[in-house]
Design an enzyme around this catalytic site. Structure first.
Site, short mmCIF file in Angstrom:
data_model
loop_
_atom_site.label_atom_id
_atom_site.label_comp_id
_atom_site.label_asym_id
_atom_site.label_seq_id
_atom_site.Cartn_x
_atom_site.Cartn_y
_atom_site.Cartn_z
N ASP A 1 -23.34 19.47 11.98
CA ASP A 1 -24.63 20.31 11.77
C ASP A 1 -24.35 21.22 10.43
OD1 ASP A 1 -25.88 19.50 13.96
OD2 ASP A 1 -25.55 21.05 15.25
N HIS B 1 -16.97 19.76 18.49
CA HIS B 1 -16.77 18.70 19.44
C HIS B 1 -16.46 19.34 20.79
CE1 HIS B 1 -15.83 15.84 15.77
NE2 HIS B 1 -15.82 15.18 16.94
N SER C 1 5.35 19.77 50.21
CA SER C 1 5.31 20.83 49.35
C SER C 1 5.71 20.39 48.00
CB SER C 1 6.12 22.26 49.31
OG SER C 1 7.43 21.97 49.91
#
Length: 628
Positions: A34, A113, A540
């Site tokens: 842009d 991005h 775990s």
């Protein structure tokens, strides 16, 4: 010829004028290509913010790396990384300083991005205003909406929509008007309060510094006029005094001061203040600086306060106006932007840093994640990188806070991974779920030590971890039989058994495994408070959850036992047929197959089961528990 005294006076006058100008921090953001870097580079050039050597280097770089032929490529001033120049994009946040006769500026050029959204959030976190760029040929894009949402989330109240590359659409007014109208509707839906719009060409310099004759139909301000007009740092205007203590100064025994930067309001000697979270009150005796004492200190000034009374105040505490103090709590509703490649899992422990204070924290619930393109709430059990969620947070220590919309310093926080110390998320506090002062620990006369004395033993939590089929439950059962024969009071918490009751609502996703261990660790803690030796036998698989369990116990009370059995051996045992089903795709998220097992790094005992019978391994555990 200029006399030395005249030259010194000129320099002094220049410096005084420069110091008196206020400072505006702003960001540029938007989608890729842009023109953000070109806009800032041209702005620096046209405001004479470049030294001669910088301009010379820019001309040389433009010939080597530029994309504008023989013309200067202003984007190269910001795209300093080699990867940025090779790809023609912005990756990191680039900060630049420049000034005009009216104001000083710090601008952050943020990447476009999506994968660098976290970098954009970093730049926005300290900004007073945002310049959102849109390519006139493309209009509003997905990343435009994403960045605008983050701008709104981080409390930026003034936004300039810069419709760039107007030269490529023939400076068409209808194109500009359509984009501006669409963006104003978007901004209103996000709660952005003040939106201006400027049509411009960063490459040609149209409407950057001066009004462009190519767009006589634009009656509004230029980009620079907007930047010189926007009020800086008004988010907490009118708030009471707040100072987050960064350092307790004790140069000698007769001086004790509390150093920090005023986050909001003003303070004077004699003002009544309160120290939080303790709630103790006093009055300001002095406001000390390197240049002498002040009669008043305001937002943004670094000072050291001395108080009339001796209060216990530490780094991270907040000194505030006694008549307009922040709240104190340990549970919050918050918006959270996740940075890390590993997902956020509720229940997993992190460090939370707010102001100068760092405390333990976990996300207890993800209420929903936000589609940043549409702002729609979506159901979620975890957050991936660059996703935003509305979450409930629990802290292990109450902290003073304010809603982020009222005070950025006391309402913004980051989450830090306890193992790597990497920043994995950033968030904004919405409100407290409860006041910490409303909930207290109930005193009981029969305590943990009394229960342990009655049983004649030292309470322990023995945590057996390892792959399914490693032999954890077998060894834990043998240990309990041996301790029972010795007259010890014990209890086994076995993974399969607990899932029939307490944890029957949990599955085997990573999120549910974390919650499974959190609940069991809390139960084990209660059982050791009762004076028992608790044997916990759970796979775990994650270090972070085992670390959380350990943190609940005192020194020497938690004994981690790694039952070390190779995967092929555990799979060959497979008495329950679980590995076969997992290999066939019938059991997803099975540890060792398609879900990882993280080997303990600092276990108190490692039991290698290949050549040693279970009875001998159990005896090793018993002997470890009998040690003083």
């Amino acid at each position: 010829m200029t006399r030395p005294d005249d030259a010194a006076a000129t320099v002094a006058a220049y410096l005084a004028d420069h110091e008196s100008r206020d400072l505006l921090r702003f960001i540029t953001c938007g989608s890729v290509d842009d023109g953000k870097s070109t806009l800032i580079g041209r702005l620096l050039h046209d405001t004479r913010g470049l030294f001669e050597d910088q301009l010379s280097a820019l001309e040389k770089d433009s010939r080597r790396h530029g994309t504008q032929g023989e013309r200067i490529d202003y984007a190269l001033l910001l795209d300093g990384l080699a990867a940025e120049r090779e790809q023609g994009i912005t990756i990191d946040v680039a900060y630049r300083f420049f000034s005009t006769a009216r104001r000083k500026f710090i601008v952050a050029d943020c990447p476009g991005h999506e994968q660098y959204t976290r970098n954009m959030a970093t730049g926005a976190s300290t900004a007073d205003a945002a310049v959102v760029l849109v390519d006139a040929r493309k209009g509003l894009l997905t990343q435009t909406r994403r960045h605008s949402y983050i701008v709104s989330l981080l409390g930026i109240r003034h936004v300039l929509l810069a419709v760039n590359k107007m030269d490529l659409v023939g400076y068409d007014q209808a194109t500009f008007d359509a984009i501006a109208a669409e963006y104003r509707t978007l901004a209103a839906s996000m709660g952005i309060e003040h939106v201006s719009a400027v049509p411009l060409s960063a490459l040609e310099g149209d409407n950057l510094i001066e009004r462009s004759p190519r767009m006589p139909w634009h009656a509004g301000e230029t980009l620079l006029e907007f930047l010189e007009r926007v009020p800086p740092g008004d988010a907490d205007a009118g708030a009471g005094f707040r100072l987050s203590v960064q350092w307790v100064s004790r140069p000698h025994q007769d001086f004790r001061g509390f150093a920090g930067t005023v986050a909001a309001g003003t303070v004077r000697p004699g003002d009544e203040v309160v120290a939080l979270p303790s709630g103790r009150r006093s009055r300001v005796a002095r406001i000390v600086t390197a240049d002498g004492d002040l009669a008043v200190a305001a937002r943004g000034q670094a000072v050291t306060l001395t108080l009339a009374d001796e209060l216990d105040i530490s780094r991270g505490d907040v000194i505030a106006d006694a008549h307009d103090a922040p709240q104190v709590s340990d549970q919050f509703a918050a918006h959270l932007l996740w940075f890390d490649a590993q997902p956020l899992l509720p229940g997993r422990p992190y460090w939370l840093k707010i102001g100068a204070r760092e405390v333990g924290a976990s996300v207890t619930e993800i209420k929903h994640k936000v589609d940043v393109n549409t702002q729609e709430p979506l159901a979620a059990k975890h957050l991936e990188m660059n996703e935003v969620g509305v979450c409930n947070l629990y802290l292990d220590t109450p902290v003073p806070f304010e809603a982020y919309r009222d005070n950025r310093e006391l309402g913004g926080f980051i989450l830090i991974d306890r193992q790597t110390n990497a920043t994995v998320g950033a968030g904004t506090i919405d409100f407290a779920l409860r006041r910490a002062a409303n909930i207290h620990w109930q005193h009981v006369d029969v305590d943990r030590a009394a229960r342990a004395r009655l049983k004649g033993q030292s309470p322990r939590c023995v945590w057996f971890t390892g792959l399914s089929g490693s032999g954890k439950s077998t060894i834990a059962n043998l240990v309990e039989k041996r301790l029972h024969a010795m007259g010890r009071h014990t209890y086994i918490l076995d993974g399969d058994n607990v899932r029939h009751g307490l944890n029957k609502d949990l599955g085997f996703t990573d999120e549910d495994r974390v919650e499974n261990i959190r609940r069991v660790a809390e139960v084990a803690k209660l059982m050791t408070d009762a004076g028992l030796i608790v044997l916990v036998s759970f796979i775990s698989p994650f270090r972070s959850e085992r670390r959380l369990a350990r943190s609940l116990f005192g020194p020497g009370e938690f004994v981690e036992v790694f039952v070390d059995t190779p995967l092929d051996v555990a799979e060959s045992r497979d008495v329950k047929g679980l590995y076969a089903k997992a290999r066939a795709g019938m059991i997803p998220n099975f540890t060792g197959i398609d879900s990882p097992y993280e080997v303990p790094e600092h276990a108190e005992l490692v039991l290698r089961t290949l050549d040693v019978p279970p009875e001998a391994l159990a005896e090793q555990v018993v002997q470890r528990l009998l040690e003083p």
